[in-house]
Structure formats: C-alpha cells, structure tokens
Design an enzyme around this catalytic site. Structure first.
Site, short mmCIF file in Angstrom:
data_model
loop_
_atom_site.label_atom_id
_atom_site.label_comp_id
_atom_site.label_asym_id
_atom_site.label_seq_id
_atom_site.Cartn_x
_atom_site.Cartn_y
_atom_site.Cartn_z
N ARG A 102 32.62 -37.29 7.68
CA ARG A 102 31.70 -38.08 6.84
C ARG A 102 32.09 -39.54 7.07
NH1 ARG A 102 29.27 -37.27 0.88
NH2 ARG A 102 28.09 -35.83 2.16
N HIS A 129 21.97 -37.36 7.90
CA HIS A 129 22.60 -36.31 7.10
C HIS A 129 21.97 -34.97 7.53
CE1 HIS A 129 24.97 -34.53 4.10
NE2 HIS A 129 24.43 -35.03 2.99
N GLN A 132 22.25 -31.61 5.45
CA GLN A 132 21.43 -31.63 4.24
C GLN A 132 19.98 -31.27 4.57
OE1 GLN A 132 22.40 -32.38 0.87
NE2 GLN A 132 20.43 -31.38 0.64
N ASP A 222 16.14 -39.43 -3.27
CA ASP A 222 17.58 -39.63 -3.10
C ASP A 222 17.93 -40.91 -3.86
OD1 ASP A 222 20.22 -39.65 -2.19
OD2 ASP A 222 19.73 -40.30 -0.16
N CYS A 262 18.91 -34.33 -2.84
CA CYS A 262 20.15 -33.90 -2.18
C CYS A 262 21.33 -33.93 -3.14
CB CYS A 262 20.42 -34.77 -0.95
SG CYS A 262 20.46 -36.53 -1.33
N ARG A 290 23.68 -25.42 0.61
CA ARG A 290 24.55 -26.15 1.55
C ARG A 290 25.61 -25.19 2.12
NH1 ARG A 290 25.07 -31.68 1.74
NH2 ARG A 290 26.34 -31.08 3.53
#
Ligand code: CP
Ligand code: NVA
Length: 304
Positions: A102, A129, A132, A222, A262, A290
């Site tokens: 990340r 991402h 996701q 988001d 998300c 996820r």
C-alpha cells in the site's frame, strides 16, 4: 510471473478468472470448506498508509488458505530511508510467495515488480485500488447476477478508486458514469488510455451528481479527501458539497439501486447516515468480499 499493479495489467479473461475463483472459494467457505491452496505460503504486506479492510482481508484470506502472513509498516521495512527500495524488494522477495503493498507512489510498486521476483499486488496506491474494484464487481455479480449492461455511477472525487472502477467496468461490460466537480474529474489522458485499451467501454463523465446518477443500478462513493490529502479536508468539504449521496440522489437512480462505498465512510460528508443504513446499502457484504476476492486472487497468482 503474474502481478496486479492496476487493472490495465489484466486481460478481461484474467479478470473473469479471478472473479470466478473468488466466487467458488466463497461458496466453499460458506459450506465450511477451507481448502489449503496456499499451505506453506507466506504473504508479506508492507503499507505506507493505514488500513483495516485490505490488511485484515488479505491476512485472513492467506490464513484460511493454509498460509501465513507478515505485516510491516513502511518504516519498519526500512522504506523511509534505511535502505534502497530495490534492495528491500530483493530481500522481501526471498522470504515471500506474494507481496501486497500500500503506497503513495505507483512507482514503488513497479520497483517491487522489477526486483522482488515474486507476485506483487497493489493494495492501494495514489493512482489505483484494483483489489477494491474487483471486489466491487464480485459484490455486484452476487447482487444482480449478470452485470453486463448495468450502470455503475461513481459520485465524488476522481481518485484511485474511481479510476479502478472505470477499468473494471470496462472489463466486464458495465456502463460507468462519473459525477465529479471540475478540477477533480478523471483526466482526459486517463480516459483516452482506457478508450484505447477498451474501445467498447461505455464511459461518461459529468460535472454534476444528478446526471451521473440518473437510472443507475448502483451508486458508489468514496471519501472526498483520500489518505495523504488530510490537509485539504475542509476545502474539499466545500467543493464537494453538492456531490453527497443522500436520499434525493438515490431517488434519481433506479428504484432499489444498490449503494456501495469502499469504506471508510465519513457519514454526513460524502454519504448520509440514512443512505449508509438503508436497505439499498450493500457496503458490509462489499467489505467482507475483500477477503473472498483476495482468495481468488491468491489462487490465480500462485497457480502453477
Ligand atoms: N477499502 C479499503 O481499502 O479499506 P482500508 O483502507 O481499510 O484497507
Ligand atoms: N480513496 C481512498 C480510498 C480508501 C480505501 C484513499 O485513497 O484514501
């Protein structure tokens, strides 16, 4: 060697292969079956930013598949100046079967791809991402069955999540609309790159939320200030105030449209509390997925 740095990396058939594996592993897990597909494997995760879902879902996925997981902050790994990044990548690669990163810069992920000698997964960067967005399609497939021809409307900042959603929609034949204020939209350069790789992509960008949300099957939002943009929080709250997903906006979408996020969510900013808690909201099954997507991804990355 397979990697997942962005959804530009994958062919559409690879996207379907990951999604199918994830769905099959989830169905097995529901019956109590946890096949040790990753017995003896080691996942190493190195994160420059905080995480709840990504970190825990990848760890849980690896452990349920019989493997083990190691987690380090970027500081602990020495990424903040202790050692050269290519040297770190080579060392971590020697100990690991899969590496999830990340990062702020996408280039750090590319450095690991080049030097680690093991599959590298983007667990969120400033640019993308992908895990996701793959999860989001898995969730939509569970919700709607076939997703081709459905419309996903993304309302808010043209960020890493928005870009990955555009790409995943292009892969699976979903129409994607974006509603974002001017200055925070997806760049023409990115859109041109998407259209070049996916000439059939149905993709429209609007500078207001209502046009993007019209007749959508799913509304997605988001945070307005992503990790690393904390100092812009107040300013962005003003700029994005007409881009909140609230009951009025939900009413513009199809009846029973799904609401997705998300997470983490800032209730009262990008989404109201009542939309988060409404029967339309599928945010928690989305979050759980996820882990199931991570399993499908490991199965795909590590297959011989
Ligand atoms: N959705 C997501 O990536 O959540 P985390 O930042 O908690 O990992
Ligand atoms: N766009 C957000 C996503 C968090 C999961 C961020 O980058 O902070």
């Amino acid at each position: 060697m397979k990697h997942l740095t962005s959804l530009f990396d994958l062919t559409t058939s690879e996207v379907h292969s990951i999604l199918d594996r994830a769905a099959r592993l989830k169905a097995a897990w529901r019956k109590g079956v946890r096949e040790p597909l990753c017995a003896g494997r080691v996942l190493t995760q190195i994160f420059e930013k905080p995480s709840l879902r990504t970190r825990v879902s990848f760890e849980a996925a690896m452990m349920q598949l019989g493997g083990s997981a190691v987690f380090m902050t970027a500081k602990e790994a020495g990424l903040e100046g202790r050692e050269q990044h290519d040297d770190i990548a080579k060392v971590v690669g020697g100990y690991s079967d899969v590496i999830v990163l990340r990062t702020f810069a996408q280039s750090l992920i590319e450095t690991f791809v080049e030097h680690a000698g093991k599959p590298v997964v983007n667990g969120l960067s400033d640019d993308y991402h992908p895990c996701q967005a793959l999860t989001d399609v898995l969730t939509l497939q569970e919700h709607f069955g076939d997703v081709a021809g459905r419309t996903l409307a993304y309302i808010g900042d043209g960020n890493n999540v928005a870009k990955s959603l555009v790409l995943v929609c292009a892969h699976v034949g979903m129409r994607c609309t974006i509603g974002a204020p001017e200055g925070f939209q997806l760049s023409e350069e990115f859109l041109a790159q998407v259209r070049q790789q996916f000439p059939q992509a149905q993709l429209e960008q609007f500078s207001n939320a209502q046009d993007a949300a019209a007749d959508a099957d799913a509304l997605y939002t988001d945070v307005w200030a992503s990790m690393g943009q904390e100092e812009e929080k107040e300013q962005r709250a003003q700029i994005f105030r007409d881009f909140q997903v609230n009951t009025a906006l939900l009413n513009v979408a199809k009846p029973q449209a799904a609401f997705m996020h998300c997470l983490p969510a800032r209730r009262g900013l990008e989404v109201t509390d009542n939309v988060m808690s409404s029967p339309n909201s599928i945010v928690f099954p989305q979050a759980e997925n996820r882990m199931h997507l991570a399993k499908g991804l490991f199965a795909w990355l590590l297959e011989q």
